[in-house]
Design a protein around this motif. Structure first.
Motif, PDB file in Angstrom:
ATOM      1  N   ILE A 168     -28.984  24.238 -19.299  1.00  0.00           N
ATOM      2  CA  ILE A 168     -28.045  23.720 -18.283  1.00  0.00           C
ATOM      3  C   ILE A 168     -28.742  23.626 -16.930  1.00  0.00           C
ATOM      4  O   ILE A 168     -28.564  22.652 -16.184  1.00  0.00           O
ATOM      5  CB  ILE A 168     -26.806  24.626 -18.212  1.00  0.00           C
ATOM      6  N   LYS A 169     -29.545  24.612 -16.627  1.00  0.00           N
ATOM      7  CA  LYS A 169     -30.342  24.570 -15.391  1.00  0.00           C
ATOM      8  C   LYS A 169     -31.223  23.331 -15.364  1.00  0.00           C
ATOM      9  O   LYS A 169     -31.311  22.627 -14.349  1.00  0.00           O
ATOM     10  CB  LYS A 169     -31.203  25.836 -15.309  1.00  0.00           C
ATOM     11  N   MET A 170     -31.875  23.027 -16.476  1.00  0.00           N
ATOM     12  CA  MET A 170     -32.758  21.871 -16.528  1.00  0.00           C
ATOM     13  C   MET A 170     -31.976  20.556 -16.406  1.00  0.00           C
ATOM     14  O   MET A 170     -32.449  19.606 -15.782  1.00  0.00           O
ATOM     15  CB  MET A 170     -33.549  21.880 -17.836  1.00  0.00           C
ATOM     16  N   ILE A 171     -30.774  20.499 -16.993  1.00  0.00           N
ATOM     17  CA  ILE A 171     -29.946  19.301 -16.844  1.00  0.00           C
ATOM     18  C   ILE A 171     -29.635  19.050 -15.381  1.00  0.00           C
ATOM     19  O   ILE A 171     -29.717  17.913 -14.885  1.00  0.00           O
ATOM     20  CB  ILE A 171     -28.648  19.451 -17.667  1.00  0.00           C
ATOM     21  N   ALA A 172     -29.304  20.108 -14.660  1.00  0.00           N
ATOM     22  CA  ALA A 172     -29.037  19.973 -13.223  1.00  0.00           C
ATOM     23  C   ALA A 172     -30.284  19.492 -12.493  1.00  0.00           C
ATOM     24  O   ALA A 172     -30.214  18.603 -11.624  1.00  0.00           O
ATOM     25  CB  ALA A 172     -28.552  21.305 -12.658  1.00  0.00           C
ATOM     26  N   TYR A 173     -31.434  20.072 -12.829  1.00  0.00           N
ATOM     27  CA  TYR A 173     -32.673  19.681 -12.148  1.00  0.00           C
ATOM     28  C   TYR A 173     -33.017  18.213 -12.397  1.00  0.00           C
ATOM     29  O   TYR A 173     -33.353  17.466 -11.485  1.00  0.00           O
ATOM     30  CB  TYR A 173     -33.831  20.560 -12.638  1.00  0.00           C
ATOM     31  N   VAL A 174     -32.944  17.815 -13.673  1.00  0.00           N
ATOM     32  CA  VAL A 174     -33.339  16.447 -14.019  1.00  0.00           C
ATOM     33  C   VAL A 174     -32.379  15.428 -13.415  1.00  0.00           C
ATOM     34  O   VAL A 174     -32.792  14.365 -12.933  1.00  0.00           O
ATOM     35  CB  VAL A 174     -33.394  16.289 -15.564  1.00  0.00           C
ATOM     36  N   GLY A 175     -31.090  15.734 -13.400  1.00  0.00           N
ATOM     37  CA  GLY A 175     -30.111  14.775 -12.914  1.00  0.00           C
ATOM     38  C   GLY A 175     -29.976  14.726 -11.409  1.00  0.00           C
ATOM     39  O   GLY A 175     -29.770  13.651 -10.824  1.00  0.00           O
ATOM     40  N   VAL A 176     -30.106  15.885 -10.742  1.00  0.00           N
ATOM     41  CA  VAL A 176     -29.819  15.956  -9.305  1.00  0.00           C
ATOM     42  C   VAL A 176     -31.053  15.687  -8.449  1.00  0.00           C
ATOM     43  O   VAL A 176     -30.961  15.056  -7.392  1.00  0.00           O
ATOM     44  CB  VAL A 176     -29.210  17.326  -8.953  1.00  0.00           C
ATOM     45  N   ALA A 177     -32.235  16.141  -8.870  1.00  0.00           N
ATOM     46  CA  ALA A 177     -33.422  16.074  -8.014  1.00  0.00           C
ATOM     47  C   ALA A 177     -33.773  14.658  -7.546  1.00  0.00           C
ATOM     48  O   ALA A 177     -34.017  14.448  -6.352  1.00  0.00           O
ATOM     49  CB  ALA A 177     -34.621  16.711  -8.729  1.00  0.00           C
ATOM     50  N   PRO A 178     -33.823  13.643  -8.426  1.00  0.00           N
ATOM     51  CA  PRO A 178     -34.186  12.310  -7.924  1.00  0.00           C
ATOM     52  C   PRO A 178     -33.174  11.757  -6.915  1.00  0.00           C
ATOM     53  O   PRO A 178     -33.554  11.096  -5.954  1.00  0.00           O
ATOM     54  CB  PRO A 178     -34.218  11.454  -9.204  1.00  0.00           C
ATOM     55  N   VAL A 179     -31.898  12.032  -7.145  1.00  0.00           N
ATOM     56  CA  VAL A 179     -30.877  11.563  -6.211  1.00  0.00           C
ATOM     57  C   VAL A 179     -31.021  12.281  -4.876  1.00  0.00           C
ATOM     58  O   VAL A 179     -30.921  11.671  -3.798  1.00  0.00           O
ATOM     59  CB  VAL A 179     -29.467  11.775  -6.802  1.00  0.00           C
ATOM     60  N   ALA A 180     -31.278  13.588  -4.930  1.00  0.00           N
ATOM     61  CA  ALA A 180     -31.462  14.350  -3.696  1.00  0.00           C
ATOM     62  C   ALA A 180     -32.662  13.836  -2.914  1.00  0.00           C
ATOM     63  O   ALA A 180     -32.617  13.738  -1.675  1.00  0.00           O
ATOM     64  CB  ALA A 180     -31.635  15.831  -4.024  1.00  0.00           C
TER      65      ALA A 180
END
Length: 439
Positions: free
Chosen positions: A53-65
């Motif tokens: 779940i941590k990795m899903i957040a990282y992969v999905g949120v980081a490029p947008v951020a």
């Protein structure tokens, strides 16, 4: 390297990073112990799912951020995300169900995925000199390695006098201190750039990354790193407390052994990289991790596990630490934050595969078989890295510009090599959208 700490703004930002990392490290140890308390022998599967779940957040949120980091006030973003992380850490000790862990981990890591690219995008503006920025990258890598060593040792010391629930308090303190340090400095405003659509800004780093051969090789190396790292992070508590019947302190010390190996390699690499290439050092680190994973299937005692974790830490750091040099070498300064965000997202996509795999395999087929399966994954990644990343990887590349007019000022960069060709330090950018196959 430490000379850049004379810059007050960077010094405070670096201190904020270190303190937040220590808090996160304490939370990592505490989360493993909480999973064991809630799920017992199924702790590896619970922890693997939580880390997925941590990795899903990282992969999905980081490029947008990263796409928004250059448009919004950076200090406000960093402080707000630190406060969000502190609030979530406050709630973690009160969970009573596994699903609650999953929800809070997603919120915590979404905030972290926004914090890291924003932080990385700020440093080049704080330290505009290329040499200073390079030192900052090396210092940041060292901070991660120190955290992986010191946080488990600090956790082991604290666990001798208090419950593991108190470790979450250390996490809260770390995030609040990080926010206070960011508030104490004025951060540069984002440099104006040519406006681009949000989709282009979000995907630019990944497009540069996947178009560069050495970075495609780096992605394969990331997969090998995640295979070995997931085995250590997910299954340490299962092996130490479940199979060996030892204490929570023994779990923390085993994680510290892994961090100690990583630290030793990080300290040795600057001199080593003067003698050998980044590619040679990173592939050697992958080979060391593969050998360690194979050997792990035969480990039968705690002392041997400590030695094995130390060796895996050596390979882990050797394979991972030079990645910042590759990213810097492969991008224009204005594209660097986007490329670092792409590395953040793509590398964590690898962890998204290996974290749950390590947990589920450990729970279903046992640690010994899990060691061997992850060794096979790391070996396949090694072959892919060797094929994708050419051994001959010059910085200066001869290439063509078929559609470029003869009077374009870009021809003045580098040396001309006949009609329609020249050579210079090559990176993928607007003028060079693809890697040249031949001159």
């Amino acid at each position: 390297m430490l000379g850049i700490l004379a810059n007050r703004t960077y010094r405070h930002l670096f201190a904020a990073q270190v303190i937040a990392l220590i808090g996160t490290g304490l939370a990592t140890v505490a989360l493993g112990l909480l999973a064991f308390e809630l799920a017992g022998g199924e702790a590896g599967a619970v922890l693997g799912t939580a880390l997925a779940i941590k990795m899903i957040a990282y992969v999905g949120v980081a490029p947008v951020a990263a796409a928004f980091a250059e448009r919004l006030p950076r200090r406000a973003i960093l402080v707000s995300l630190d406060l969000v992380r502190a609030a979530v850490a406050v709630a973690l000790p009160f969970v009573t169900e596994v699903w609650q862990v999953y929800v809070l981990i997603f919120l915590l890591q979404s905030a972290s995925a926004g914090f890291t690219p924003t932080f990385q995008a700020t440093i080049p503006d704080v330290l505009p000199d290329e040499k200073d920025y390079t030192r900052a990258l090396s210092l940041s890598r060292l901070a991660y390695d120190l955290e992986s060593l010191l946080s488990p040792m600090l956790a082991a010391a604290l666990l001798t006098v208090m419950s593991f629930y108190a470790l979450f308090a250390g996490t809260v303190i770390g995030f609040l201190a990080s926010a206070a340090l960011v508030v104490s400095v004025l951060l540069p405003s984002p440099r104006p750039s040519t406006p681009r659509p949000i989709y282009e800004r979000t995907t630019r780093g990944s497009r540069i990354y996947l178009a560069t051969p050495r970075l495609r090789g780096l992605l394969a190396v990331n997969m090998a790193v995640s295979a070995a790292g997931a085995m250590a992070i997910v299954n340490t508590v299962v092996i130490v407390q479940g199979e060996f019947g030892l204490s929570q302190r023994a779990t923390a010390l085993a994680l510290a052994a892994f961090g100690g190996g990583s630290m030793v390699a990080a300290l040795a690499l600057p001199r080593l990289l003067e003698a050998i290439s980044d590619r040679a050092a990173m592939l050697a680190g992958v080979i060391l991790m593969i050998l360690g994973l194979v050997a792990g299937a035969t480990v039968s005692g705690y002392q041997l596990l400590l030695l094995l974790w130390f060796v895996l830490g050596l390979g882990y750091s050797a394979a991972q630490t030079p990645s910042g040099r590759l990213l810097r070498r492969s991008s224009q300064p204005e594209d660097r934050p986007a490329l670092f965000a792409a590395q953040f997202a793509l590398s964590h996509a690898c962890w998204l595969v290996t974290y749950p795999l390590a947990g589920w395999l450990g729970a279903s087929v046992g640690p010994n078989a899990t060691f061997l399966i992850l060794a096979v994954i790391a070996a396949a990644a090694l072959v892919a890295a060797a094929l994708l990343w050419p051994a001959s990887d010059p910085e200066v590349v001869e290439h063509r510009h078929p559609g470029l007019s003869d009077d374009d000022p870009h021809w003045a960069e580098g040396a001309r090599h006949g009609e329609g060709r020249h050579a210079h330090a090559f990176v993928v950018d607007n003028l060079h959208p693809q890697w040249p196959r031949e001159p």
